[in-house]
Scaffold this motif. Structure first.
Motif, PDB file in Angstrom:
ATOM      1  N   UNK A   1       3.071  21.786  -1.903  1.00  0.00           N
ATOM      2  CA  UNK A   1       1.911  21.821  -2.607  1.00  0.00           C
ATOM      3  C   UNK A   1       0.924  23.126  -2.521  1.00  0.00           C
ATOM      4  N   UNK A   2       0.638  23.660  -3.641  1.00  0.00           N
ATOM      5  CA  UNK A   2      -0.296  24.882  -3.420  1.00  0.00           C
ATOM      6  C   UNK A   2      -1.575  24.583  -4.001  1.00  0.00           C
ATOM      7  N   UNK A   3      -1.816  23.480  -4.849  1.00  0.00           N
ATOM      8  CA  UNK A   3      -3.059  23.242  -5.516  1.00  0.00           C
ATOM      9  C   UNK A   3      -4.323  22.917  -4.360  1.00  0.00           C
ATOM     10  N   UNK A   4      -4.091  22.494  -3.507  1.00  0.00           N
ATOM     11  CA  UNK A   4      -5.110  22.007  -2.574  1.00  0.00           C
ATOM     12  C   UNK A   4      -5.278  20.707  -2.699  1.00  0.00           C
ATOM     13  N   UNK A   5      -4.804  19.720  -3.307  1.00  0.00           N
ATOM     14  CA  UNK A   5      -5.159  18.451  -3.461  1.00  0.00           C
ATOM     15  C   UNK A   5      -5.097  17.619  -2.107  1.00  0.00           C
ATOM     16  N   UNK A   6      -6.252  16.789  -1.928  1.00  0.00           N
ATOM     17  CA  UNK A   6      -6.261  15.892  -0.913  1.00  0.00           C
ATOM     18  C   UNK A   6      -5.362  14.608  -0.812  1.00  0.00           C
ATOM     19  N   UNK A   7      -5.107  14.211   0.248  1.00  0.00           N
ATOM     20  CA  UNK A   7      -4.166  12.851   0.319  1.00  0.00           C
ATOM     21  C   UNK A   7      -5.244  11.698   0.415  1.00  0.00           C
ATOM     22  N   UNK A   8      -4.597  10.543   0.008  1.00  0.00           N
ATOM     23  CA  UNK A   8      -5.522   9.398  -0.321  1.00  0.00           C
ATOM     24  C   UNK A   8      -4.317   8.252  -0.161  1.00  0.00           C
TER      25      UNK A   8
ATOM     26  N   UNK B   1       0.842  -1.206   0.035  1.00  0.00           N
ATOM     27  CA  UNK B   1       0.093   0.187   0.005  1.00  0.00           C
ATOM     28  C   UNK B   1       0.716   1.201  -0.229  1.00  0.00           C
ATOM     29  N   UNK B   2       0.377   2.292  -0.431  1.00  0.00           N
ATOM     30  CA  UNK B   2       0.929   3.750  -0.401  1.00  0.00           C
ATOM     31  C   UNK B   2       0.175   4.781  -0.154  1.00  0.00           C
ATOM     32  N   UNK B   3       0.637   6.024   0.090  1.00  0.00           N
ATOM     33  CA  UNK B   3       0.176   7.081   0.529  1.00  0.00           C
ATOM     34  C   UNK B   3       0.477   8.033  -0.815  1.00  0.00           C
ATOM     35  N   UNK B   4      -0.569   9.172  -1.198  1.00  0.00           N
ATOM     36  CA  UNK B   4      -0.314  10.074  -2.117  1.00  0.00           C
ATOM     37  C   UNK B   4      -1.162  11.014  -2.290  1.00  0.00           C
ATOM     38  N   UNK B   5      -0.775  12.200  -2.912  1.00  0.00           N
ATOM     39  CA  UNK B   5      -1.875  13.037  -2.992  1.00  0.00           C
ATOM     40  C   UNK B   5      -2.708  13.001  -4.460  1.00  0.00           C
ATOM     41  N   UNK B   6      -4.109  12.791  -4.191  1.00  0.00           N
ATOM     42  CA  UNK B   6      -4.735  12.729  -5.518  1.00  0.00           C
ATOM     43  C   UNK B   6      -4.864  13.783  -6.283  1.00  0.00           C
ATOM     44  N   UNK B   7      -4.639  13.623  -7.492  1.00  0.00           N
ATOM     45  CA  UNK B   7      -4.966  14.761  -8.574  1.00  0.00           C
ATOM     46  C   UNK B   7      -3.968  16.124  -8.263  1.00  0.00           C
ATOM     47  N   UNK B   8      -2.874  15.952  -7.731  1.00  0.00           N
ATOM     48  CA  UNK B   8      -2.083  17.053  -7.384  1.00  0.00           C
ATOM     49  C   UNK B   8      -1.325  17.537  -8.806  1.00  0.00           C
ATOM     50  N   UNK B   9      -1.391  18.785  -9.035  1.00  0.00           N
ATOM     51  CA  UNK B   9      -0.827  19.282 -10.198  1.00  0.00           C
ATOM     52  C   UNK B   9       0.412  20.164  -9.899  1.00  0.00           C
ATOM     53  N   UNK B  10       0.933  19.951  -8.855  1.00  0.00           N
ATOM     54  CA  UNK B  10       2.229  20.855  -8.348  1.00  0.00           C
ATOM     55  C   UNK B  10       3.488  20.133  -9.035  1.00  0.00           C
ATOM     56  N   UNK B  11       3.224  18.714  -9.532  1.00  0.00           N
ATOM     57  CA  UNK B  11       4.283  18.233 -10.141  1.00  0.00           C
ATOM     58  C   UNK B  11       5.320  18.016  -8.874  1.00  0.00           C
ATOM     59  N   UNK B  12       6.565  18.474  -9.104  1.00  0.00           N
ATOM     60  CA  UNK B  12       7.502  17.966  -7.967  1.00  0.00           C
ATOM     61  C   UNK B  12       7.970  19.164  -7.058  1.00  0.00           C
ATOM     62  N   UNK B  13       7.063  20.365  -6.783  1.00  0.00           N
ATOM     63  CA  UNK B  13       7.466  21.515  -6.222  1.00  0.00           C
ATOM     64  C   UNK B  13       7.836  21.053  -4.876  1.00  0.00           C
ATOM     65  N   UNK B  14       8.170  21.901  -4.116  1.00  0.00           N
ATOM     66  CA  UNK B  14       8.656  21.453  -2.761  1.00  0.00           C
ATOM     67  C   UNK B  14       7.373  21.505  -1.794  1.00  0.00           C
TER      68      UNK B  14
ATOM     69  N   UNK C   1      -8.982   5.254  -0.985  1.00  0.00           N
ATOM     70  CA  UNK C   1      -9.659   6.226  -0.350  1.00  0.00           C
ATOM     71  C   UNK C   1      -9.044   7.462  -0.290  1.00  0.00           C
ATOM     72  N   UNK C   2      -9.878   8.409  -0.564  1.00  0.00           N
ATOM     73  CA  UNK C   2      -9.285   9.875  -0.857  1.00  0.00           C
ATOM     74  C   UNK C   2      -9.912  10.767   0.127  1.00  0.00           C
ATOM     75  N   UNK C   3      -9.669  12.151  -0.099  1.00  0.00           N
ATOM     76  CA  UNK C   3     -10.337  13.233   0.648  1.00  0.00           C
ATOM     77  C   UNK C   3      -9.702  13.605   2.292  1.00  0.00           C
TER      78      UNK C   3
END
Length: 404
Positions: free
Chosen positions: A18-25, A3-16, A44-46
């Motif tokens: 995150x500013x796009x407000x994507x939720x963790x999943x 299993x793994x944790x990630x930011x779903x739908x993040x558009x910040x690419x590899x910036x230090x 599961x996300x949100x």
């Protein structure tokens, strides 16, 4: 377990940051698909932050390792209730009348939950529904039945692992506090005193219609239910040993003479053999002689299925319907100027009261009536025996006064 944790739908690419407000999943392997052999995953996300996502993933992994994980479905209450009813009717010896009651009770829950997913129905939502039914004026007994049906549905969903939690677990039916007078009125059903019963039976004998006297004589002298009476066949009568065997009951909700059913009695205890008085045996013998003449006269036009309380006019041989017994009793009560609120079931309470007055034990009465535990019967018994205790006290006082 992967299993793994990630930011779903993040558009910040590899910036230090995150500013796009994507939720963790999170995504976790939950097993193997039995059909394809490929791994199954739960996503599961949100989540607001990484810590929340990690905590939820850890809980899921723990449930999987312990074998307690339940994959809740999106099934609605309405759809699952439709599935539950045949499961319920097949798993027990359920009578058609009980199925009708359960359907009616499901109907009372549908306005609250019909299109809601089972997994989304909370304890508060369920309790609010029960409370609202009270506000609508439904009686305690009706709401208890609705709650019982609701409990069975959600417990089956829990058993089938459709949901994780049962919203009915701590639910309760609110009751109004009642005065002593109200309790006494409700708990002691109306019945005939022995003098009233004698008057009622005389009225049935002198002014009754077809079968009236025999019907009410048997009900009064045996305490059997009217459905058990209508279902009686001649094979159930032992003329030698003066007994009646109760092995079935009559079911016909639409009162259609032809479309009846014979079903098993109300409970296992309801299957019983009753010893009856010679008065009943003689009355049955007389009736059988009359019935045999009708059968002989009609031949194949008679519906000969051995019924005792069979129609003698039109649809000859079919058992009389319960509604007929109710209507006939109302007519006779009016003629005798007796309480017209009484029903054929009141004769069962009358039988209880007279047995109690004759000092028959409660255990013997319950056995005769086919009860394992019935509060109404107990209340009638206690009411009558309490009056007898008062009589005993009065007799003792009279005795002491005579010694002065």
């Amino acid at each position: 377990m992967k299993g793994h944790i990630f930011k779903r739908g993040c558009t910040c690419k590899k910036k230090r940051k995150c500013t796009c407000g994507a939720k963790w999943a999170f995504v976790v392997d939950i097993g193997t698909d039995p059909l394809t052999g490929k791994r199954k995953q739960k996503t599961k996300s949100g989540f607001r932050n990484q810590e929340e996502a990690e905590a939820a993933a850890t809980t899921l992994i723990y449930e999987l390792s312990q074998g307690t994980y339940v994959e809740e479905t999106d099934q609605t209450f309405s759809d699952f209730a439709k599935e539950w009813l045949p499961i319920y009717s097949e798993s027990k010896e359920v009578k058609p009348g009980t199925i009708r009651v359960r359907l009616h009770e499901i109907g009372k829950l549908l306005p609250y939950f019909a299109q809601l997913k089972l997994k989304d129905i909370t304890r508060k939502m369920y309790q609010d529904a029960l409370n609202d039914l009270k506000e609508q004026g439904y009686s305690d007994r009706t709401r208890e039945g609705i709650n019982q049906t609701g409990r069975m549905i959600f417990r089956k969903a829990l058993e089938l692992e459709v949901i994780k939690k049962d919203p009915t677990e701590f639910a309760y039916v609110k009751r109004d506090k009642k005065t002593i007078e109200q309790l006494e009125e409700e708990e002691i059903p109306k019945y005939l005193e022995k003098e009233e019963l004698a008057l009622f039976l005389r009225t049935a004998k002198n002014y009754g219609l077809e079968l009236d006297y025999l019907v009410f004589l048997v009900l009064a002298y045996t305490g059997i239910r009217v459905g058990e009476l209508v279902a009686l066949k001649w094979k159930d009568i032992d003329f030698l040993n003066h007994t009646i065997s109760i092995t079935k009951t009559y079911y016909n909700p639409n009162n259609n003479t032809r479309n009846y059913q014979l079903v098993t009695p109300k409970t296992k205890k309801s299957r019983r053999k009753i010893v009856v008085d010679e008065v009943i045996i003689n009355a049955l013998k007389e009736h059988k002689e009359v019935q045999m003449k009708v059968m002989e006269h009609l031949g194949s036009d008679y519906y000969n299925h051995d019924f005792i309380f069979a129609k003698m006019e039109r649809l000859h041989g079919y058992p009389i319907v319960i509604k007929t017994v109710q209507n006939r009793m109302a007519r006779l009560l009016a003629l005798a100027d007796l309480n017209q609120e009484l029903t054929p079931h009141s004769l069962r309470h009358t039988h209880t009261s007279l047995l109690a007055e004759a000092r028959v034990s409660l255990e013997q009465i319950m056995d005769r009536l086919g009860h394992t535990d019935d509060q109404i019967t107990k209340n009638v018994y206690l009411h009558v025996t309490q009056e007898m205790k008062k009589e005993a006290s009065q007799k003792f006082s009279e005795l002491m006064r005579s010694l002065r």
